[in-house]
Design an enzyme around this catalytic site. Structure first.
Site, short mmCIF file in Angstrom:
data_model
loop_
_atom_site.label_atom_id
_atom_site.label_comp_id
_atom_site.label_asym_id
_atom_site.label_seq_id
_atom_site.Cartn_x
_atom_site.Cartn_y
_atom_site.Cartn_z
N PHE A 69 0.80 -1.22 0.00
CA PHE A 69 0.00 0.00 0.00
C PHE A 69 0.83 1.27 0.00
O PHE A 69 0.28 2.37 -0.05
CB PHE A 69 -0.99 0.02 1.18
CG PHE A 69 -0.36 0.06 2.55
CD1 PHE A 69 0.00 1.26 3.14
CD2 PHE A 69 -0.16 -1.12 3.25
CE1 PHE A 69 0.56 1.29 4.40
CE2 PHE A 69 0.40 -1.10 4.52
CZ PHE A 69 0.76 0.12 5.10
N ALA A 70 2.15 1.16 0.04
CA ALA A 70 2.99 2.36 -0.02
C ALA A 70 4.35 1.98 -0.59
O ALA A 70 4.83 0.87 -0.41
CB ALA A 70 3.15 2.99 1.36
N GLY A 72 8.36 3.73 -1.11
CA GLY A 72 9.30 4.80 -0.89
C GLY A 72 10.46 4.70 -1.86
O GLY A 72 10.45 3.87 -2.78
N HIS A 74 13.46 3.58 -1.45
CA HIS A 74 14.13 2.28 -1.37
C HIS A 74 13.32 1.27 -0.56
O HIS A 74 13.88 0.28 -0.07
CB HIS A 74 15.51 2.43 -0.73
CG HIS A 74 16.38 3.44 -1.40
ND1 HIS A 74 16.77 3.33 -2.71
CD2 HIS A 74 16.92 4.60 -0.94
CE1 HIS A 74 17.52 4.37 -3.04
NE2 HIS A 74 17.62 5.15 -1.99
N ARG A 76 9.21 -0.61 0.42
CA ARG A 76 7.81 -0.88 0.13
C ARG A 76 7.14 -1.28 1.42
O ARG A 76 7.77 -1.88 2.30
CB ARG A 76 7.68 -2.01 -0.91
CG ARG A 76 8.31 -1.67 -2.25
CD ARG A 76 8.24 -2.82 -3.22
NE ARG A 76 8.87 -2.45 -4.50
CZ ARG A 76 8.91 -3.23 -5.56
NH1 ARG A 76 8.38 -4.44 -5.52
NH2 ARG A 76 9.49 -2.81 -6.67
N LYS A 90 7.27 -3.07 6.62
CA LYS A 90 8.14 -2.22 5.80
C LYS A 90 9.31 -3.06 5.32
O LYS A 90 10.05 -3.61 6.13
CB LYS A 90 8.63 -1.02 6.60
CG LYS A 90 9.63 -0.13 5.87
CD LYS A 90 10.14 0.97 6.79
CE LYS A 90 11.23 1.79 6.14
NZ LYS A 90 11.75 2.83 7.07
N ASP A 189 12.89 13.60 9.62
CA ASP A 189 12.09 13.45 8.39
C ASP A 189 10.61 13.54 8.73
O ASP A 189 9.79 12.79 8.19
CB ASP A 189 12.42 12.13 7.71
CG ASP A 189 11.97 12.10 6.24
OD1 ASP A 189 11.79 13.19 5.66
OD2 ASP A 189 11.80 11.01 5.68
#
Length: 279
Positions: A69-70, A72, A74, A76, A90, A189
């Site tokens: 569902f996401a 980045g 580097h 997933r 993650k 971040d």
């Protein structure tokens, strides 16, 4: 932190399956792979788990990986279940041809696990387990059904978020960040994509891949954050303190109030230059 590995119960590597799990992705596979989850599948009847002092290490026989569902730069993120819990998984994969990147991703993984192990707060994402199975690392946390704050705001009309909700979100983010700073940790971040919501719109701050202890952060040289939310001292690669999180928190507050993307009329690089030169 000691060796971050997942071991097969009883020793050994399980023959061909073990060798497959240990092989890193080629650059082509890294860019094109449909799913990295196959690298974390336990062989039938096997229990792959941590040993010794690695109490955080996942037992992969309890892990069920569902939908991605996401994504980045580097990484997933998949939904799933772990031992009866709804979780987010993650995954970070090391490309074979880029040794420097592979080493940095491993360092970030180790750092994130170490930080998550020590964090306990209602407004910080809860750690469940982790696993390092080259070429894939995974960090398993609680699942937040509401998705990210960025996703929620993207669905709203500009300037339409009720003030009561603005205050609730702002206070809960502030509480989570205040706790983080009380532990001597800088997030570095903080952005709406890294603020997660449950079904009741309660907040959890997440993603500590580039976080650090304030006493060990040093300068911002070589740092890769997200320009639209990044403080000017980090853009300029200068020494920084917890004030960088305060700056990012201010950008997030603006997002909540407006439901707009910061510096939307600029590219990320243009936004960075504008912030660095004008702030």
């Amino acid at each position: 932190m000691k060796s971050l590995q997942c071991f097969k119960q009883g020793g050994g590597n399980g023959g061909g399956q073990g060798k497959r799990l240990e092989r890193r992705l080629s650059l082509g596979e890294y860019k094109k792979a449909v799913s990295w989850s196959k690298y974390l599948v336990a062989p039938p009847g096997a229990k792959i788990r941590g040993g010794g002092e690695e109490l955080w290490s996942a037992d992969l026989s309890k892990l069920e990986i569902r939908t991605k569902f996401a994504t980045g730069r580097h990484s997933r993120v998949y939904s799933g279940r772990y031992g009866g819990l709804e979780v987010a998984i993650k995954m970070v994969s090391q490309p074979e041809e880029d040794a420097a990147l592979a080493a940095e991703l491993e360092r970030q993984f180790a750092s994130e696990v170490a930080l998550l192990l020590r964090l306990r707060h209602p407004n910080i994402i809860s750690f469940v387990a982790a696993c390092k199975k080259p070429p894939v690392f995974c960090i398993i946390t609680e699942y937040m059904a509401g998705g990210s704050l960025r996703k929620y705001l993207h669905q709203q009309e500009p300037h339409s978020v009720p003030i009561e909700l603005v205050l609730k979100l702002a206070l809960e983010i502030a509480r989570g960040m205040s706790y983080l700073h009380s532990q001597g940790i800088l997030h570095r971040d903080l952005k709406s994509e890294n603020i997660l919501l449950d079904g009741d719109m309660s907040v959890k701050v997440a993603d500590f891949g580039i976080s650090c202890l304030e006493s060990q952060c040093g300068s911002g040289k070589g740092f890769t954050g997200t320009y639209r939310w990044m403080a000017p001292e980090m853009i300029k690669e200068k020494h920084h303190t917890r004030k960088v999180d305060v700056y990012s928190f201010g950008i997030v507050l603006w997002e909540i109030l407006t439901a707009l993307v910061p510096f939307s009329e600029m590219t990320p690089e243009q936004a960075a230059v504008a912030v660095a030169l004008k702030v």
